[in-house]
Design an enzyme around this catalytic site. Structure first.
Site, PDB file in Angstrom:
ATOM      1  N   GLY A   1       0.795  -1.222   0.000  1.00 17.49           N
ATOM      2  CA  GLY A   1       0.000   0.000   0.000  1.00 17.49           C
ATOM      3  C   GLY A   1       0.826   1.270   0.000  1.00 17.49           C
ATOM      4  N   ASN A   2       2.052   1.221   0.592  1.00 19.29           N
ATOM      5  CA  ASN A   2       2.881   2.426   0.650  1.00 19.29           C
ATOM      6  C   ASN A   2       3.355   2.859  -0.722  1.00 19.29           C
ATOM      7  OD1 ASN A   2       4.578   0.056   0.610  1.00 19.29           O
ATOM      8  ND2 ASN A   2       6.314   1.347   1.195  1.00 19.29           N
TER       9      ASN A   2
ATOM     10  N   LYS B   1     -12.574 -10.026   6.648  1.00 23.32           N
ATOM     11  CA  LYS B   1     -11.780  -8.952   6.038  1.00 23.32           C
ATOM     12  C   LYS B   1     -12.508  -7.620   6.174  1.00 23.32           C
ATOM     13  CE  LYS B   1      -8.500  -7.179   3.463  1.00 23.32           C
ATOM     14  NZ  LYS B   1      -7.112  -7.062   3.958  1.00 23.32           N
TER      15      LYS B   1
ATOM     16  N   LYS C   1      -4.086  -9.868  -1.676  1.00 28.31           N
ATOM     17  CA  LYS C   1      -3.243  -9.520  -2.820  1.00 28.31           C
ATOM     18  C   LYS C   1      -1.928 -10.285  -2.821  1.00 28.31           C
ATOM     19  CE  LYS C   1      -1.144  -5.510  -0.544  1.00 28.31           C
ATOM     20  NZ  LYS C   1       0.165  -6.162  -0.336  1.00 28.31           N
TER      21      LYS C   1
ATOM     22  N   LYS D   1       2.059 -11.946   3.825  1.00 22.78           N
ATOM     23  CA  LYS D   1       3.273 -11.874   3.003  1.00 22.78           C
ATOM     24  C   LYS D   1       4.140 -13.109   3.220  1.00 22.78           C
ATOM     25  CE  LYS D   1       3.262  -6.834   2.997  1.00 22.78           C
ATOM     26  NZ  LYS D   1       1.853  -6.783   3.407  1.00 22.78           N
TER      27      LYS D   1
END
Length: 315
Positions: free
Chosen positions: A10-11, A128, A213, A275
């Protein structure tokens, strides 16, 4: 040429503390694409994917505020719209960065569908959170009106929650492969892909869900036969004992060891957990593959072994 799926956190699009204006987002994408252009110049073949949580959240707010004026659109439409918007920004910026380096390459965005199973357990346990926080009274009123599920999220209030089923196939992989074969740099599977289920008659139907994602990036990298999965985020390494005086970074770690750390609870489900799981899934599917989790501004150093956490296949 070495094929790499790059998963942007997101960054890369909205920095902490920003409102997320169009100007802020484009400026952040410009900085991100300088890193990506360096990878292309170094000879890497890139497939780029990205998050879209804040952008989808903004569309849901617009749904809510304008519902008496225009009909609200479903969640999978919001994912499709944000794939196109963010892909457009990347196309604009990466194309310009490449031309400055004397590199003529087509950058193409593909609105991408991700298949999920109608039998996934996530449908029975939506977890979520998406969109804005609301007071309990307003959240309950929305639930009564729309049938949505909202749950308390600590002191900030209630948020809508939706299922997050596992990705099982990248529906539009053949189109991605055609673009790659033509020499394009491809932006695909943004936000985990538009979640769809396959009906008995073979048709795909969009569903109210969000695909993680990072897990979608791992599947995309597997299906495309990528040599590496590079997950870029806002920290330089995966950490053990994160946030404590005992915190220490991981640099090179075999998959089996990382799986043990995962079982011990080192990686939070809302941050590093997905991740790590994505890295493990990708590495487990090929004996020569590697996954790297690194900071956005260390992309090339990470790919070349000088930065980040490298998840390695077990001997």
């Amino acid at each position: 040429m070495r094929r790499v799926v790059v998963a942007l956190g997101g960054n890369a699009i909205i920095q902490a503390g920003q409102r997320g204006t169009a100007e802020e987002q484009q400026a952040n994408v410009d900085l991100t694409c300088r890193q990506l252009a360096e990878l292309v110049a170094a000879g890497y073949e890139l497939i780029i994917t990205h998050g879209n949580g804040p952008q989808v959240g903004n569309l849901l707010v617009k749904n809510e505020l304008a519902r008496e004026v225009v009909p609200p659109v479903p969640l999978h439409w919001c994912v499709a719209q944000t794939q196109a918007t963010i892909g457009f920004m990347i196309q604009q910026s990466l194309g310009a960065e490449l031309r400055q380096r004397g590199i003529e390459r087509v950058v193409a965005t593909l609105v991408t569908r991700t298949e999920v199973s109608p039998d996934d357990p996530a449908w029975h346990d939506p977890t979520k959170p998406i969109g804005l926080y609301y007071p309990e009274e307003r959240a309950r009123a929305i639930m009564a009106e729309t049938g949505q599920i909202w749950k308390p999220q600590g002191t900030r209030g209630w948020r809508r929650v939706v299922p997050s089923p596992d990705p099982i196939a990248i529906v539009d992989r053949p189109a991605i492969e055609l673009l790659l074969a033509a020499g394009a740099l491809v932006v695909a599977c943004g936000g985990g892909g538009i979640p769809v289920v396959r009906r008995p008659d073979g048709r795909y139907e969009g569903v109210e869900a969000v695909v993680d994602k990072d897990l979608a990036a791992a599947l995309l990298a597997h299906e495309l036969g990528a040599d590496a999965l590079l997950i870029l985020t806002d920290v330089s390494n995966v950490m053990l004992h994160y946030g404590t005086p005992q915190a220490r970074p991981l640099e090179q770690v075999p998959a089996s060891q990382l799986r043990r750390y995962q079982a011990e609870g080192h990686f939070a489900s809302g941050s590093m957990g997905p991740k790590v799981e994505a890295a493990l899934r990708f590495v487990s599917r090929g004996s020569t593959r590697r996954a790297i989790i690194a900071a956005l501004d260390q992309a090339r150093d990470a790919l070349e072994g000088r930065a980040g956490t490298h998840v390695l296949p077990d001997p």
